[in-house]
Design a protein around this motif. Structure first.
Motif, PDB file in Angstrom:
ATOM      1  N   HIS A 275       0.910  -1.213  -0.088  1.00 30.19           N
ATOM      2  CA  HIS A 275      -0.060  -0.080  -0.072  1.00 30.19           C
ATOM      3  C   HIS A 275       1.016   1.285  -0.112  1.00 30.19           C
ATOM      4  O   HIS A 275       1.847   1.384   1.023  1.00 30.19           O
ATOM      5  CB  HIS A 275      -0.851  -0.006   1.406  1.00 30.19           C
ATOM      6  CG  HIS A 275      -1.628  -1.247   1.597  1.00 30.19           C
ATOM      7  ND1 HIS A 275      -3.104  -1.228   1.283  1.00 30.19           N
ATOM      8  CD2 HIS A 275      -1.223  -2.339   1.993  1.00 30.19           C
ATOM      9  CE1 HIS A 275      -3.511  -2.696   1.824  1.00 30.19           C
ATOM     10  NE2 HIS A 275      -2.359  -3.207   2.049  1.00 30.19           N
ATOM     11  N   LEU A 276       0.418   2.179  -0.822  1.00 28.93           N
ATOM     12  CA  LEU A 276       1.314   3.320  -1.036  1.00 28.93           C
ATOM     13  C   LEU A 276       0.395   4.522  -0.483  1.00 28.93           C
ATOM     14  O   LEU A 276      -0.524   4.617  -1.225  1.00 28.93           O
ATOM     15  CB  LEU A 276       1.949   3.664  -2.494  1.00 28.93           C
ATOM     16  CG  LEU A 276       2.921   2.804  -2.881  1.00 28.93           C
ATOM     17  CD1 LEU A 276       3.270   3.091  -4.233  1.00 28.93           C
ATOM     18  CD2 LEU A 276       3.948   2.480  -2.181  1.00 28.93           C
ATOM     19  N   HIS A 277       0.643   5.163   0.460  1.00 22.63           N
ATOM     20  CA  HIS A 277      -0.021   6.305   1.265  1.00 22.63           C
ATOM     21  C   HIS A 277       0.731   7.563   1.178  1.00 22.63           C
ATOM     22  O   HIS A 277       1.883   7.643   1.439  1.00 22.63           O
ATOM     23  CB  HIS A 277      -0.175   6.009   2.673  1.00 22.63           C
ATOM     24  CG  HIS A 277      -0.896   4.970   3.017  1.00 22.63           C
ATOM     25  ND1 HIS A 277      -2.163   4.593   2.944  1.00 22.63           N
ATOM     26  CD2 HIS A 277      -0.308   3.386   3.163  1.00 22.63           C
ATOM     27  CE1 HIS A 277      -2.388   3.337   3.311  1.00 22.63           C
ATOM     28  NE2 HIS A 277      -1.534   2.526   3.591  1.00 22.63           N
ATOM     29  N   PHE A 278       0.101   8.632   0.445  1.00 27.73           N
ATOM     30  CA  PHE A 278       0.707   9.872   0.421  1.00 27.73           C
ATOM     31  C   PHE A 278      -0.209  10.881   1.371  1.00 27.73           C
ATOM     32  O   PHE A 278      -1.163  10.641   1.778  1.00 27.73           O
ATOM     33  CB  PHE A 278       0.943  10.450  -0.854  1.00 27.73           C
ATOM     34  CG  PHE A 278       1.451   9.566  -1.890  1.00 27.73           C
ATOM     35  CD1 PHE A 278       2.747   9.459  -1.957  1.00 27.73           C
ATOM     36  CD2 PHE A 278       0.989   8.430  -2.637  1.00 27.73           C
ATOM     37  CE1 PHE A 278       3.461   8.358  -2.699  1.00 27.73           C
ATOM     38  CE2 PHE A 278       1.307   7.622  -3.301  1.00 27.73           C
ATOM     39  CZ  PHE A 278       2.777   7.626  -3.494  1.00 27.73           C
ATOM     40  N   PHE A 279       0.560  12.036   1.606  1.00 26.19           N
ATOM     41  CA  PHE A 279      -0.246  13.153   2.281  1.00 26.19           C
ATOM     42  C   PHE A 279      -0.355  12.674   3.754  1.00 26.19           C
ATOM     43  O   PHE A 279      -1.393  12.885   4.403  1.00 26.19           O
ATOM     44  CB  PHE A 279      -1.253  13.791   1.696  1.00 26.19           C
ATOM     45  CG  PHE A 279      -0.973  14.339   0.257  1.00 26.19           C
ATOM     46  CD1 PHE A 279      -0.488  15.604   0.308  1.00 26.19           C
ATOM     47  CD2 PHE A 279      -1.450  13.796  -0.538  1.00 26.19           C
ATOM     48  CE1 PHE A 279      -0.169  16.293  -0.741  1.00 26.19           C
ATOM     49  CE2 PHE A 279      -1.452  14.593  -2.007  1.00 26.19           C
ATOM     50  CZ  PHE A 279      -0.598  15.650  -2.085  1.00 26.19           C
ATOM     51  N   HIS A 280       0.696  12.139   4.400  1.00 31.03           N
ATOM     52  CA  HIS A 280       0.346  11.519   5.791  1.00 31.03           C
ATOM     53  C   HIS A 280       1.743  11.737   6.611  1.00 31.03           C
ATOM     54  O   HIS A 280       2.952  11.287   6.323  1.00 31.03           O
ATOM     55  CB  HIS A 280       0.289   9.866   5.448  1.00 31.03           C
ATOM     56  CG  HIS A 280      -1.033   9.567   5.442  1.00 31.03           C
ATOM     57  ND1 HIS A 280      -1.543   9.472   4.162  1.00 31.03           N
ATOM     58  CD2 HIS A 280      -1.653   8.791   6.273  1.00 31.03           C
ATOM     59  CE1 HIS A 280      -2.680   8.684   4.083  1.00 31.03           C
ATOM     60  NE2 HIS A 280      -3.130   8.176   5.352  1.00 31.03           N
ATOM     61  N   LYS A 281       1.403  12.633   7.479  1.00 28.75           N
ATOM     62  CA  LYS A 281       2.700  12.912   8.641  1.00 28.75           C
ATOM     63  C   LYS A 281       2.542  12.272   9.792  1.00 28.75           C
ATOM     64  O   LYS A 281       1.265  12.257  10.433  1.00 28.75           O
ATOM     65  CB  LYS A 281       2.320  14.414   8.720  1.00 28.75           C
ATOM     66  CG  LYS A 281       3.461  14.848  10.097  1.00 28.75           C
ATOM     67  CD  LYS A 281       3.084  16.307  10.221  1.00 28.75           C
ATOM     68  CE  LYS A 281       3.982  16.805  11.345  1.00 28.75           C
ATOM     69  NZ  LYS A 281       3.737  18.167  11.877  1.00 28.75           N
ATOM     70  N   PRO A 282       3.501  11.452  10.003  1.00 33.30           N
ATOM     71  CA  PRO A 282       3.441  10.490  11.327  1.00 33.30           C
ATOM     72  C   PRO A 282       3.433  11.531  12.585  1.00 33.30           C
ATOM     73  O   PRO A 282       4.115  12.356  12.831  1.00 33.30           O
ATOM     74  CB  PRO A 282       4.766   9.765  11.269  1.00 33.30           C
ATOM     75  CG  PRO A 282       5.718  10.597  10.374  1.00 33.30           C
ATOM     76  CD  PRO A 282       4.879  11.431   9.423  1.00 33.30           C
ATOM     77  N   LEU A 283       2.427  11.340  13.453  1.00 26.01           N
ATOM     78  CA  LEU A 283       2.319  11.824  14.958  1.00 26.01           C
ATOM     79  C   LEU A 283       2.808  10.986  15.947  1.00 26.01           C
ATOM     80  O   LEU A 283       3.475  11.560  16.855  1.00 26.01           O
ATOM     81  CB  LEU A 283       0.911  12.051  15.018  1.00 26.01           C
ATOM     82  CG  LEU A 283       0.292  13.158  13.914  1.00 26.01           C
ATOM     83  CD1 LEU A 283      -1.101  13.440  14.405  1.00 26.01           C
ATOM     84  CD2 LEU A 283       1.076  14.472  14.036  1.00 26.01           C
TER      85      LEU A 283
END
Length: 468
Positions: A275-283
């Motif tokens: 799965h490729l996920h974009f626009f995700h900032k790890p919190l």
């Protein structure tokens, strides 16, 4: 110049070998000793490139030719800062060039990153590449894993996790790694990036290879491709800092076509998924004693072209996290170091002190000089700059200092350091290739890497090692 110059290079990866080769061509008669902390040469080419990348590993052929020419003396299994001090080197050489690279993982400063099941990508890469100084075993008991990062290392990690191990058997992958991957419980690999598909740091070759994996579906989210689609219909391009859409380069067009072809694929039949996920900032990495999930904030590009958080938060159930957010250099005892960049401070390769003054006789090249960015071409130009400045300094170096010690090998022998040589590497290389042709498996392999350090040293030094 009446006296011969002696130069030590610390680090036998591409940066150190290129520097030695350029120096040998620029200064006839120079004596060059190339020190490596591992028993074998080639640095990240041997221990940082995924085993299923024969095209990239082809650089070894040219590196081999440079070392085989005889102008550079390889001295392996020697740790500068432990077996030899910088003072030792300065007593034996007119100049010392540090090409120690960047092999540690850069920090990801979020809560929970220290939980069990949270790994640095560099450590995993070292494991699957058979680095002698990491454990032989790796825990792969989670079905769903996350890889944080949008560079080539992230893709390498994701590909190795998702790929069926039998498809790696023709490579030089070590036997213990084959066993570990065969026992893997991984079914779903999730790769997360902060920015959009148009801003990934993958190369087209790396990206294309993902789509060629056998029995692996590539899963994309159409919402990630809706940003500024008018600028790049197949990908969606983020705005520049000025707020205007960038003009797609040839590389971005290729990437767009790859993504576009994947978006049209039917999925659902494969036993594994990437799965490729974009626009995700790890919190935050969530869990009690072990990784249980990872929390992300959805990001977007604002009107001024800046990446901003949207406030939308989502938790993904994950059993392991691999952090592939960059590499970081390591300090060398008694050499200036800039912790904020993980580099040796320098001006054009001349090492400088805290006051910005050049330290006579000390130089740097490669990632420890400029940070962990750029490809092999950058490494060559980087080494050229450093060597040109060293050559400009030759007269001053020869006037200011003269090596006072004897041959460095005598010092190493007196300290009972089991150093290895180029001839020793040729023995180890031949041994590994022989193991590849004599494997009991159904396929002939390029080589089978010898992993334990003591085995590598024993073979290189033509010793008999009693193995239990």
């Amino acid at each position: 110049m009446n006296r011969p110059i002696r130069v030590a290079i610390v680090g036998a990866g591409p940066a150190g070998i290129y520097a030695g080769s350029i120096l040998a061509n620029r200064v006839p008669g120079v004596a060059i000793d190339l020190f490596e902390s591992l028993p074998a040469p080639y640095g990240l080419i041997r221990y940082g490139v995924a085993p299923d990348h024969p095209r990239i590993k082809g650089i070894v052929t040219s590196l081999h030719e440079m070392l085989d020419g005889g102008a550079i003396r390889l001295i392996g299994n020697v740790e500068v800062g432990a077996d030899l001090s910088v003072a030792d080197l300065r007593a034996h050489y007119h100049a010392v060039i540090f090409a120690t690279g960047a092999i540690r993982d850069a920090d990801l400063d979020i809560p929970g990153v220290e939980l069990a099941g949270s790994y640095g990508a560099a450590d995993f890469v070292s494991w699957y590449d058979g680095h002698p100084d990491v454990p032989r075993d790796w825990t792969l008991d989670a079905a769903h894993v996350a890889v944080i990062g949008n560079g080539n290392v992230a893709l390498d990690v994701a590909r190795i996790l998702a790929k069926h191990p039998e498809d790696l058997l023709t490579t030089e992958i070590p036997d213990n790694v084959v066993a570990g991957l065969t026992a893997s419980a991984v079914t779903d690999v999730h790769v997360f990036g902060r920015r959009g598909p148009a801003d990934v740091k993958f190369t087209p070759i790396e990206l294309r290879e993902l789509g060629e994996l056998r029995d692996v579906d590539i899963i994309l989210d159409e919402a990630d491709f809706a940003v500024d689609a008018s600028a790049n219909p197949a990908v969606g391009a983020s705005a520049t800092a000025s707020g205007s859409a960038p003009k797609p380069s040839n590389q971005s067009k290729v990437m767009a076509r790859i993504f576009g072809s994947w978006r049209e694929r039917e999925v659902g039949s494969a036993s594994r998924r990437l799965h490729l996920h974009f626009f995700h900032k790890p919190l935050e990495v969530l869990g009690d004693q072990h990784v249980e999930a990872i929390r992300f904030e959805r990001t977007a590009i604002d009107a001024d072209g800046r990446l901003v958080g949207t406030g939308a938060v989502h938790d993904y159930p994950i059993g392991a996290v691999y952090r592939a957010v960059g590499y970081y250099g390591s300090p060398v005892n008694d050499v200036p170091f800039a912790p904020e960049t993980g580099t040796i401070p320098n001006a054009g390769g001349r090492v400088i002190d805290a006051e910005g003054r050049a330290v006579p006789g000390l130089y740097a090249t490669g990632w420890i000089k400029r940070g962990p960015v750029g490809l092999i071409g950058h490494t060559k130009s980087d080494a050229t700059e450093t060597i040109e400045n060293l050559v400009d300094d030759l007269e001053a170096l020869l006037t200011a200092t003269e090596p006072t010690g004897g041959d460095i090998l005598s010092l190493l022998t007196s300290r009972e350091v089991a150093f290895t040589t180029w001839a020793g590497w040729l023995r180890l290389d031949a041994h590994e290739r022989h193991l590849g042709t004599s494997t009991p498996l159904a396929v002939e392999r390029e080589r089978v890497k010898v992993v334990p350090r003591d085995e590598q040293v024993a073979i290189s030094r033509d010793e008999v090692l009693a193995l239990s």
